[in-house]
Design a protein around this motif. Sequence first.
Motif, PDB file in Angstrom:
ATOM      1  N   GLY A   1      -9.011  -0.328  15.923  1.00  0.00           N
ATOM      2  CA  GLY A   1      -9.686  -0.885  17.075  1.00  0.00           C
ATOM      3  C   GLY A   1     -10.946  -1.569  16.626  1.00  0.00           C
ATOM      4  O   GLY A   1     -11.271  -1.621  15.440  1.00  0.00           O
ATOM      5  N   ALA A   2     -11.707  -2.099  17.570  1.00  0.00           N
ATOM      6  CA  ALA A   2     -12.899  -2.854  17.215  1.00  0.00           C
ATOM      7  C   ALA A   2     -13.924  -1.993  16.506  1.00  0.00           C
ATOM      8  O   ALA A   2     -14.748  -2.477  15.753  1.00  0.00           O
ATOM      9  N   ASP A   3     -13.899  -0.668  16.750  1.00  0.00           N
ATOM     10  CA  ASP A   3     -14.963   0.181  16.256  1.00  0.00           C
ATOM     11  C   ASP A   3     -14.513   1.205  15.226  1.00  0.00           C
ATOM     12  O   ASP A   3     -15.275   2.098  14.868  1.00  0.00           O
ATOM     13  N   GLY A   4     -13.299   1.124  14.757  1.00  0.00           N
ATOM     14  CA  GLY A   4     -12.891   2.157  13.822  1.00  0.00           C
ATOM     15  C   GLY A   4     -11.636   1.828  13.075  1.00  0.00           C
ATOM     16  O   GLY A   4     -10.969   0.837  13.349  1.00  0.00           O
ATOM     17  N   PRO A   5     -11.305   2.675  12.090  1.00  0.00           N
ATOM     18  CA  PRO A   5     -10.144   2.447  11.237  1.00  0.00           C
ATOM     19  C   PRO A   5      -8.863   2.836  11.940  1.00  0.00           C
ATOM     20  O   PRO A   5      -8.886   3.386  13.043  1.00  0.00           O
ATOM     21  N   PRO A   6      -7.707   2.560  11.323  1.00  0.00           N
ATOM     22  CA  PRO A   6      -6.440   2.961  11.916  1.00  0.00           C
ATOM     23  C   PRO A   6      -6.333   4.469  12.009  1.00  0.00           C
ATOM     24  O   PRO A   6      -7.011   5.202  11.302  1.00  0.00           O
ATOM     25  N   ALA A   7      -5.461   4.914  12.897  1.00  0.00           N
ATOM     26  CA  ALA A   7      -5.245   6.350  13.025  1.00  0.00           C
ATOM     27  C   ALA A   7      -4.745   6.921  11.699  1.00  0.00           C
ATOM     28  O   ALA A   7      -3.907   6.340  11.040  1.00  0.00           O
ATOM     29  N   ARG A   8      -5.274   8.036  11.321  1.00  0.00           N
ATOM     30  CA  ARG A   8      -4.913   8.646  10.044  1.00  0.00           C
ATOM     31  C   ARG A   8      -3.487   9.196  10.100  1.00  0.00           C
ATOM     32  O   ARG A   8      -3.112   9.888  11.035  1.00  0.00           O
ATOM     33  N   ALA A   9      -2.679   8.857   9.098  1.00  0.00           N
ATOM     34  CA  ALA A   9      -1.380   9.515   8.958  1.00  0.00           C
ATOM     35  C   ALA A   9      -1.633  10.972   8.601  1.00  0.00           C
ATOM     36  O   ALA A   9      -2.441  11.289   7.739  1.00  0.00           O
ATOM     37  N   ALA A  10      -0.941  11.868   9.265  1.00  0.00           N
ATOM     38  CA  ALA A  10      -1.283  13.282   9.166  1.00  0.00           C
ATOM     39  C   ALA A  10      -1.036  13.851   7.777  1.00  0.00           C
ATOM     40  O   ALA A  10      -1.679  14.817   7.378  1.00  0.00           O
ATOM     41  N   ASP A  11      -0.088  13.280   7.022  1.00  0.00           N
ATOM     42  CA  ASP A  11       0.352  13.947   5.803  1.00  0.00           C
ATOM     43  C   ASP A  11      -0.110  13.269   4.528  1.00  0.00           C
ATOM     44  O   ASP A  11       0.387  13.595   3.460  1.00  0.00           O
ATOM     45  N   ARG A  12      -1.035  12.344   4.594  1.00  0.00           N
ATOM     46  CA  ARG A  12      -1.426  11.678   3.351  1.00  0.00           C
ATOM     47  C   ARG A  12      -2.778  10.992   3.494  1.00  0.00           C
ATOM     48  O   ARG A  12      -3.207  10.645   4.590  1.00  0.00           O
ATOM     49  N   PRO A  13      -3.453  10.751   2.355  1.00  0.00           N
ATOM     50  CA  PRO A  13      -4.650   9.917   2.370  1.00  0.00           C
ATOM     51  C   PRO A  13      -4.254   8.464   2.602  1.00  0.00           C
ATOM     52  O   PRO A  13      -3.074   8.116   2.576  1.00  0.00           O
ATOM     53  N   ARG A  14      -5.241   7.620   2.810  1.00  0.00           N
ATOM     54  CA  ARG A  14      -4.951   6.234   3.169  1.00  0.00           C
ATOM     55  C   ARG A  14      -5.143   5.277   1.995  1.00  0.00           C
ATOM     56  O   ARG A  14      -5.877   5.551   1.051  1.00  0.00           O
ATOM     57  N   THR A  15      -4.453   4.139   2.108  1.00  0.00           N
ATOM     58  CA  THR A  15      -4.420   3.140   1.040  1.00  0.00           C
ATOM     59  C   THR A  15      -4.859   1.790   1.591  1.00  0.00           C
ATOM     60  O   THR A  15      -4.445   1.389   2.684  1.00  0.00           O
ATOM     61  N   VAL A  16      -5.679   1.073   0.816  1.00  0.00           N
ATOM     62  CA  VAL A  16      -6.108  -0.272   1.205  1.00  0.00           C
ATOM     63  C   VAL A  16      -5.619  -1.267   0.149  1.00  0.00           C
ATOM     64  O   VAL A  16      -5.648  -0.996  -1.058  1.00  0.00           O
ATOM     65  N   LEU A  17      -5.119  -2.397   0.612  1.00  0.00           N
ATOM     66  CA  LEU A  17      -4.668  -3.490  -0.245  1.00  0.00           C
ATOM     67  C   LEU A  17      -5.789  -4.518  -0.309  1.00  0.00           C
ATOM     68  O   LEU A  17      -6.185  -5.079   0.718  1.00  0.00           O
ATOM     69  N   MET A  18      -6.305  -4.782  -1.497  1.00  0.00           N
ATOM     70  CA  MET A  18      -7.476  -5.652  -1.668  1.00  0.00           C
ATOM     71  C   MET A  18      -7.054  -7.071  -2.054  1.00  0.00           C
ATOM     72  O   MET A  18      -6.185  -7.258  -2.911  1.00  0.00           O
ATOM     73  N   CYS A  19      -7.707  -8.055  -1.425  1.00  0.00           N
ATOM     74  CA  CYS A  19      -7.396  -9.467  -1.641  1.00  0.00           C
ATOM     75  C   CYS A  19      -8.615 -10.170  -2.232  1.00  0.00           C
ATOM     76  O   CYS A  19      -9.589 -10.443  -1.514  1.00  0.00           O
ATOM     77  N   PRO A  20      -8.618 -10.466  -3.529  1.00  0.00           N
ATOM     78  CA  PRO A  20      -9.783 -11.103  -4.142  1.00  0.00           C
ATOM     79  C   PRO A  20      -9.912 -12.560  -3.744  1.00  0.00           C
ATOM     80  O   PRO A  20      -8.983 -13.176  -3.215  1.00  0.00           O
ATOM     81  N   GLY A  21     -11.072 -13.120  -4.005  1.00  0.00           N
ATOM     82  CA  GLY A  21     -11.328 -14.533  -3.729  1.00  0.00           C
ATOM     83  C   GLY A  21     -11.409 -15.306  -5.029  1.00  0.00           C
ATOM     84  O   GLY A  21     -10.471 -15.326  -5.827  1.00  0.00           O
ATOM     85  N   GLN A  22     -12.561 -15.953  -5.272  1.00  0.00           N
ATOM     86  CA  GLN A  22     -12.727 -16.720  -6.499  1.00  0.00           C
ATOM     87  C   GLN A  22     -12.542 -15.798  -7.698  1.00  0.00           C
ATOM     88  O   GLN A  22     -13.016 -14.678  -7.715  1.00  0.00           O
ATOM     89  N   GLY A  23     -11.841 -16.297  -8.688  1.00  0.00           N
ATOM     90  CA  GLY A  23     -11.454 -15.480  -9.826  1.00  0.00           C
ATOM     91  C   GLY A  23     -10.000 -15.074  -9.768  1.00  0.00           C
ATOM     92  O   GLY A  23      -9.467 -14.528 -10.737  1.00  0.00           O
ATOM     93  N   ALA A  24      -9.337 -15.360  -8.628  1.00  0.00           N
ATOM     94  CA  ALA A  24      -7.934 -14.948  -8.481  1.00  0.00           C
ATOM     95  C   ALA A  24      -6.959 -15.980  -9.014  1.00  0.00           C
ATOM     96  O   ALA A  24      -5.766 -15.687  -9.121  1.00  0.00           O
ATOM     97  N   TYR A  25      -7.442 -17.189  -9.355  1.00  0.00           N
ATOM     98  CA  TYR A  25      -6.516 -18.184  -9.910  1.00  0.00           C
ATOM     99  C   TYR A  25      -6.381 -17.980 -11.415  1.00  0.00           C
ATOM    100  O   TYR A  25      -7.360 -17.984 -12.164  1.00  0.00           O
TER     101      TYR A  25
END
Length: 347
Positions: free
Chosen positions: A7-31
Amino acid sequence: MSPRPAGADGPPARAADRPRTVLMCPGQGAYLPGALRHLREVPAVAEVLATVDAHAPDRGPAAVPVGRLLTEADAPGPEELLRADPLGFDLATYAAVVAAATALLDLARPWIDAVLGHSVGDLAALTVAGAVTVRQGVQLLRVRDRLLRTAELPAAGMVATDAGADRAADLIRTCGTERVRIAARNAPAQTVLAGPDGQLARLQRALLDDGHRVTRLTSRTAFHHPLLGEVHRSFRRLLRAQPIARPALAVHTTAGHWAQTPAQLRTAAAAHLTEPMALHHTLLALRQAGFTTYLDSGPRALLSALVKAGLPGCATAAPLRTPVGVERIRQRLTAVAPPHRPGRGAW
Protein backbone atom coordinates in the motif's frame (compact mmCIF):
# COMPACT_ATOMS: atom_id res chain seq x y z
CA MET A 1 0.82 -16.31 -5.94
CA SER A 2 3.05 -13.49 -4.70
CA PRO A 3 1.94 -11.44 -1.68
CA ARG A 4 -0.27 -8.46 -2.50
CA PRO A 5 1.59 -5.28 -3.52
CA ALA A 6 2.43 -2.65 -0.96
CA GLY A 7 0.00 0.00 0.00
CA ALA A 8 1.02 3.63 -0.04
CA ASP A 9 2.40 3.43 3.48
CA GLY A 10 3.92 0.01 3.84
CA PRO A 11 5.46 -3.13 2.40
CA PRO A 12 3.60 -6.16 1.04
CA ALA A 13 1.96 -8.52 3.47
CA ARG A 14 4.53 -10.88 4.91
CA ALA A 15 4.37 -14.49 3.74
CA ALA A 16 3.92 -16.44 6.94
CA ASP A 17 6.53 -19.12 6.29
CA ARG A 18 9.55 -17.28 4.96
CA PRO A 19 11.62 -14.09 4.97
CA ARG A 20 11.19 -11.71 2.07
CA THR A 21 13.22 -11.19 -1.10
CA VAL A 22 13.81 -8.03 -3.14
CA LEU A 23 14.92 -7.96 -6.79
CA MET A 24 17.29 -5.03 -7.38
CA CYS A 25 17.47 -3.12 -10.68
CA PRO A 26 20.70 -1.13 -11.17
CA GLY A 27 21.02 2.00 -13.27
CA GLN A 28 24.22 3.40 -14.75
CA GLY A 29 26.88 0.73 -14.73
CA ALA A 30 24.44 -1.96 -15.89
CA TYR A 31 25.54 -1.86 -19.54
CA LEU A 32 28.14 -4.51 -20.37
CA PRO A 33 28.79 -5.48 -24.01
CA GLY A 34 27.38 -8.92 -24.73
CA ALA A 35 26.12 -9.39 -21.17
CA LEU A 36 23.08 -11.37 -22.38
CA ARG A 37 24.78 -13.35 -25.14
CA HIS A 38 24.12 -16.72 -23.47
CA LEU A 39 20.45 -15.82 -22.98
CA ARG A 40 19.60 -14.48 -26.43
CA GLU A 41 17.31 -17.45 -27.17
CA VAL A 42 15.39 -17.18 -23.90
CA PRO A 43 11.92 -15.94 -24.89
CA ALA A 44 11.63 -13.31 -22.14
CA VAL A 45 15.03 -11.83 -23.01
CA ALA A 46 14.48 -11.95 -26.78
CA GLU A 47 11.11 -10.24 -26.41
CA VAL A 48 12.52 -7.35 -24.37
CA LEU A 49 15.39 -6.75 -26.80
CA ALA A 50 13.13 -6.93 -29.85
CA THR A 51 10.63 -4.52 -28.30
CA VAL A 52 13.31 -1.98 -27.41
CA ASP A 53 14.72 -2.01 -30.94
CA ALA A 54 11.26 -1.89 -32.55
CA HIS A 55 10.32 1.29 -30.69
CA ALA A 56 13.60 3.19 -31.02
CA PRO A 57 13.73 3.92 -34.76
CA ASP A 58 15.31 7.36 -34.54
CA ARG A 59 18.87 6.54 -33.46
CA GLY A 60 20.33 6.92 -36.95
CA PRO A 61 21.42 4.43 -39.60
CA ALA A 62 24.85 3.84 -38.04
CA ALA A 63 23.50 3.03 -34.57
CA VAL A 64 24.09 -0.51 -33.32
CA PRO A 65 20.79 -2.21 -32.41
CA VAL A 66 20.36 -2.72 -28.68
CA GLY A 67 19.92 -6.44 -29.26
CA ARG A 68 23.40 -6.62 -30.75
CA LEU A 69 24.92 -4.43 -28.03
CA LEU A 70 23.78 -6.90 -25.40
CA THR A 71 24.39 -10.18 -27.24
CA GLU A 72 27.73 -9.56 -28.97
CA ALA A 73 30.86 -9.49 -26.83
CA ASP A 74 32.70 -7.16 -29.23
CA ALA A 75 30.03 -4.45 -29.05
CA PRO A 76 31.22 -0.95 -28.04
CA GLY A 77 32.17 -0.49 -24.41
CA PRO A 78 30.29 1.89 -22.10
CA GLU A 79 32.42 5.00 -22.63
CA GLU A 80 32.67 4.51 -26.39
CA LEU A 81 28.93 3.94 -26.71
CA LEU A 82 28.08 6.95 -24.53
CA ARG A 83 30.26 9.23 -26.67
CA ALA A 84 28.91 7.95 -29.98
CA ASP A 85 25.27 7.27 -29.12
CA PRO A 86 23.99 8.57 -25.76
CA LEU A 87 20.44 7.37 -26.42
CA GLY A 88 21.77 3.94 -27.38
CA PHE A 89 23.68 3.84 -24.09
CA ASP A 90 20.51 4.69 -22.15
CA LEU A 91 18.41 2.15 -24.02
CA ALA A 92 21.01 -0.60 -23.66
CA THR A 93 21.26 0.07 -19.92
CA TYR A 94 17.48 -0.09 -19.54
CA ALA A 95 17.08 -3.15 -21.77
CA ALA A 96 19.86 -5.05 -20.02
CA VAL A 97 18.24 -4.62 -16.62
CA VAL A 98 14.66 -5.25 -17.75
CA ALA A 99 15.63 -8.37 -19.69
CA ALA A 100 17.81 -9.77 -16.91
CA ALA A 101 15.34 -8.96 -14.14
CA THR A 102 12.45 -10.42 -16.15
CA ALA A 103 14.45 -13.59 -16.65
CA LEU A 104 15.20 -13.83 -12.93
CA LEU A 105 11.56 -13.16 -12.10
CA ASP A 106 10.47 -15.98 -14.40
CA LEU A 107 12.82 -18.34 -12.57
CA ALA A 108 12.13 -17.19 -9.02
CA ARG A 109 8.70 -15.52 -9.08
CA PRO A 110 7.19 -17.45 -6.13
CA TRP A 111 9.77 -16.02 -3.72
CA ILE A 112 10.30 -12.46 -4.99
CA ASP A 113 8.21 -9.94 -3.07
CA ALA A 114 9.41 -6.52 -4.22
CA VAL A 115 11.61 -4.65 -6.67
CA LEU A 116 14.08 -1.89 -5.87
CA GLY A 117 15.45 0.47 -8.50
CA HIS A 118 18.73 2.35 -8.21
CA SER A 119 18.91 5.71 -10.00
CA VAL A 120 17.60 5.34 -13.57
CA GLY A 121 17.11 1.70 -12.63
CA ASP A 122 13.84 2.93 -11.11
CA LEU A 123 12.37 2.96 -14.63
CA ALA A 124 13.48 -0.65 -15.15
CA ALA A 125 12.02 -1.60 -11.75
CA LEU A 126 8.67 -0.04 -12.70
CA THR A 127 8.71 -2.05 -15.92
CA VAL A 128 9.58 -5.34 -14.21
CA ALA A 129 6.86 -4.72 -11.63
CA GLY A 130 4.30 -4.17 -14.40
CA ALA A 131 3.56 -0.48 -13.77
CA VAL A 132 4.78 0.52 -17.24
CA THR A 133 5.43 -1.47 -20.41
CA VAL A 134 8.75 -1.89 -22.18
CA ARG A 135 7.36 0.25 -25.00
CA GLN A 136 6.55 3.02 -22.53
CA GLY A 137 10.01 2.76 -21.02
CA VAL A 138 11.61 3.22 -24.45
CA GLN A 139 9.36 6.18 -25.24
CA LEU A 140 10.19 7.82 -21.92
CA LEU A 141 13.93 7.41 -22.50
CA ARG A 142 13.58 8.91 -25.98
CA VAL A 143 11.77 11.91 -24.49
CA ARG A 144 14.37 12.25 -21.76
CA ASP A 145 17.14 12.14 -24.37
CA ARG A 146 15.50 14.99 -26.29
CA LEU A 147 15.12 17.06 -23.13
CA LEU A 148 18.75 16.51 -22.16
CA ARG A 149 20.00 17.36 -25.65
CA THR A 150 18.01 20.60 -25.89
CA ALA A 151 18.65 21.80 -22.33
CA GLU A 152 21.40 24.38 -21.90
CA LEU A 153 23.45 22.34 -19.47
CA PRO A 154 27.09 22.91 -18.51
CA ALA A 155 29.59 20.09 -18.89
CA ALA A 156 28.94 17.98 -15.81
CA GLY A 157 29.35 14.49 -14.50
CA MET A 158 29.57 12.16 -11.52
CA VAL A 159 32.26 10.49 -9.41
CA ALA A 160 32.22 7.76 -6.78
CA THR A 161 34.48 7.89 -3.74
CA ASP A 162 35.16 5.78 -0.68
CA ALA A 163 34.80 8.88 1.49
CA GLY A 164 31.78 8.91 3.75
CA ALA A 165 29.03 11.39 2.99
CA ASP A 166 29.91 13.59 5.98
CA ARG A 167 33.55 13.88 4.94
CA ALA A 168 32.54 14.59 1.35
CA ALA A 169 30.20 17.35 2.57
CA ASP A 170 33.03 18.87 4.61
CA LEU A 171 35.31 18.97 1.57
CA ILE A 172 32.58 20.46 -0.61
CA ARG A 173 32.34 23.36 1.85
CA THR A 174 36.06 23.89 2.37
CA CYS A 175 36.99 23.62 -1.33
CA GLY A 176 34.47 26.18 -2.52
CA THR A 177 32.75 23.59 -4.68
CA GLU A 178 29.22 24.38 -3.56
CA ARG A 179 27.70 23.39 -6.92
CA VAL A 180 28.81 19.81 -6.32
CA ARG A 181 26.11 17.80 -4.54
CA ILE A 182 25.95 14.43 -2.86
CA ALA A 183 24.02 12.38 -5.42
CA ALA A 184 23.98 9.08 -3.55
CA ARG A 185 24.80 7.72 -0.12
CA ASN A 186 25.28 4.15 -1.27
CA ALA A 187 27.13 2.71 1.71
CA PRO A 188 29.09 3.96 4.72
CA ALA A 189 32.20 3.98 2.52
CA GLN A 190 30.71 4.83 -0.87
CA THR A 191 29.39 8.24 -1.81
CA VAL A 192 28.52 9.50 -5.29
CA LEU A 193 29.03 13.18 -6.12
CA ALA A 194 27.60 15.13 -9.04
CA GLY A 195 28.23 18.59 -10.42
CA PRO A 196 29.83 20.78 -13.09
CA ASP A 197 33.10 19.41 -14.40
CA GLY A 198 35.34 22.22 -13.12
CA GLN A 199 34.19 22.04 -9.52
CA LEU A 200 33.98 18.25 -9.65
CA ALA A 201 37.61 18.05 -10.76
CA ARG A 202 38.68 20.39 -7.93
CA LEU A 203 36.85 18.29 -5.37
CA GLN A 204 38.28 15.11 -6.86
CA ARG A 205 41.82 16.45 -6.30
CA ALA A 206 40.93 17.33 -2.70
CA LEU A 207 39.56 13.84 -2.10
CA LEU A 208 42.71 12.25 -3.50
CA ASP A 209 44.89 14.53 -1.33
CA ASP A 210 42.77 13.44 1.63
CA GLY A 211 43.68 9.80 0.94
CA HIS A 212 40.46 8.67 -0.72
CA ARG A 213 39.85 6.74 -3.91
CA VAL A 214 37.83 8.48 -6.60
CA THR A 215 36.36 7.01 -9.80
CA ARG A 216 34.79 9.00 -12.59
CA LEU A 217 31.49 7.38 -13.57
CA THR A 218 30.32 6.81 -17.13
CA SER A 219 27.47 9.32 -17.18
CA ARG A 220 26.21 11.80 -19.74
CA THR A 221 25.60 14.52 -17.11
CA ALA A 222 25.16 15.20 -13.39
CA PHE A 223 22.12 13.14 -12.49
CA HIS A 224 20.52 13.54 -9.06
CA HIS A 225 21.43 17.25 -9.23
CA PRO A 226 19.49 20.55 -9.36
CA LEU A 227 21.17 21.28 -12.71
CA LEU A 228 18.48 19.07 -14.22
CA GLY A 229 15.61 20.91 -12.57
CA GLU A 230 13.99 22.11 -15.78
CA VAL A 231 14.47 18.72 -17.44
CA HIS A 232 12.83 17.16 -14.40
CA ARG A 233 9.85 19.50 -14.55
CA SER A 234 9.32 18.85 -18.25
CA PHE A 235 9.70 15.12 -17.80
CA ARG A 236 7.18 15.11 -14.94
CA ARG A 237 4.65 16.98 -17.10
CA LEU A 238 4.98 14.33 -19.79
CA LEU A 239 4.71 11.54 -17.23
CA ARG A 240 1.29 12.82 -16.16
CA ALA A 241 -0.09 11.68 -19.52
CA GLN A 242 1.35 8.18 -19.18
CA PRO A 243 -1.01 5.41 -18.08
CA ILE A 244 0.35 3.68 -14.98
CA ALA A 245 -0.84 0.19 -14.09
CA ARG A 246 -1.13 -1.27 -10.62
CA PRO A 247 2.19 -3.07 -10.14
CA ALA A 248 2.16 -6.81 -9.59
CA LEU A 249 5.13 -6.49 -7.22
CA ALA A 250 5.75 -3.94 -4.49
CA VAL A 251 8.03 -1.10 -5.62
CA HIS A 252 10.53 0.45 -3.21
CA THR A 253 12.61 3.48 -4.10
CA THR A 254 16.05 4.64 -3.03
CA ALA A 255 14.33 7.73 -1.68
CA GLY A 256 13.35 5.38 1.13
CA HIS A 257 9.65 4.72 0.65
CA TRP A 258 7.15 2.39 -1.00
CA ALA A 259 5.56 3.59 -4.24
CA GLN A 260 2.11 2.31 -5.05
CA THR A 261 -0.22 5.06 -6.28
CA PRO A 262 0.12 6.36 -9.88
CA ALA A 263 1.45 9.67 -8.55
CA GLN A 264 4.09 7.93 -6.44
CA LEU A 265 5.15 5.71 -9.34
CA ARG A 266 5.46 8.70 -11.68
CA THR A 267 7.57 10.44 -9.06
CA ALA A 268 9.83 7.38 -8.89
CA ALA A 269 10.30 7.37 -12.68
CA ALA A 270 11.65 10.93 -12.64
CA ALA A 271 13.53 10.95 -9.33
CA HIS A 272 16.93 10.11 -10.85
CA LEU A 273 17.08 13.50 -12.51
CA THR A 274 17.26 15.69 -9.41
CA GLU A 275 16.66 13.71 -6.21
CA PRO A 276 19.57 12.36 -4.14
CA MET A 277 19.59 8.66 -3.29
CA ALA A 278 19.96 7.14 0.16
CA LEU A 279 20.55 3.49 -0.69
CA HIS A 280 22.18 2.62 2.61
CA HIS A 281 19.25 3.92 4.65
CA THR A 282 16.83 2.25 2.22
CA LEU A 283 18.52 -1.11 2.75
CA LEU A 284 18.35 -0.69 6.51
CA ALA A 285 14.62 0.04 6.25
CA LEU A 286 14.07 -3.00 4.05
CA ARG A 287 15.96 -5.19 6.48
CA GLN A 288 13.82 -3.86 9.31
CA ALA A 289 10.74 -4.76 7.25
CA GLY A 290 11.90 -8.37 6.96
CA PHE A 291 13.75 -8.40 3.63
CA THR A 292 16.74 -10.68 4.10
CA THR A 293 17.50 -11.83 0.52
CA TYR A 294 18.68 -9.46 -2.23
CA LEU A 295 18.94 -10.46 -5.90
CA ASP A 296 21.01 -8.25 -8.18
CA SER A 297 19.83 -8.24 -11.81
CA GLY A 298 22.89 -6.44 -13.16
CA PRO A 299 26.33 -7.50 -14.36
CA ARG A 300 29.40 -7.00 -12.17
CA ALA A 301 27.36 -7.43 -8.95
CA LEU A 302 27.49 -3.70 -8.17
CA LEU A 303 24.36 -3.54 -6.01
CA SER A 304 24.90 -6.86 -4.27
CA ALA A 305 28.35 -5.63 -3.22
CA LEU A 306 26.71 -2.61 -1.60
CA VAL A 307 24.24 -4.88 0.20
CA LYS A 308 27.09 -7.00 1.53
CA ALA A 309 28.83 -3.86 2.79
CA GLY A 310 25.73 -2.35 4.37
CA LEU A 311 23.74 -5.39 5.54
CA PRO A 312 26.10 -8.06 6.84
CA GLY A 313 24.33 -11.33 7.40
CA CYS A 314 21.78 -10.90 4.63
CA ALA A 315 21.78 -13.26 1.65
CA THR A 316 22.78 -11.82 -1.72
CA ALA A 317 23.09 -13.19 -5.22
CA ALA A 318 24.09 -11.69 -8.55
CA PRO A 319 23.21 -14.53 -10.96
CA LEU A 320 24.22 -12.48 -14.04
CA ARG A 321 27.44 -11.06 -12.61
CA THR A 322 29.17 -12.75 -15.55
CA PRO A 323 27.52 -13.76 -18.84
CA VAL A 324 26.12 -17.24 -18.25
CA GLY A 325 23.30 -19.48 -19.42
CA VAL A 326 20.10 -20.56 -17.72
CA GLU A 327 21.46 -23.57 -15.85
CA ARG A 328 24.28 -21.58 -14.29
CA ILE A 329 21.78 -18.88 -13.27
CA ARG A 330 19.66 -21.56 -11.59
CA GLN A 331 22.70 -22.81 -9.68
CA ARG A 332 23.49 -19.30 -8.45
CA LEU A 333 19.89 -18.78 -7.38
CA THR A 334 19.88 -22.06 -5.48
CA ALA A 335 22.45 -20.69 -3.05
CA VAL A 336 19.95 -18.15 -1.69
CA ALA A 337 16.60 -19.80 -2.46
CA PRO A 338 14.20 -20.31 0.45
CA PRO A 339 14.04 -23.98 1.46
CA HIS A 340 10.42 -24.31 0.31
CA ARG A 341 11.00 -22.73 -3.09
CA PRO A 342 8.54 -24.37 -5.51
CA GLY A 343 9.40 -25.46 -9.01
CA ARG A 344 12.30 -24.70 -11.32
CA GLY A 345 10.99 -21.63 -13.08
CA ALA A 346 9.60 -21.04 -16.52
CA TRP A 347 12.41 -22.37 -18.77
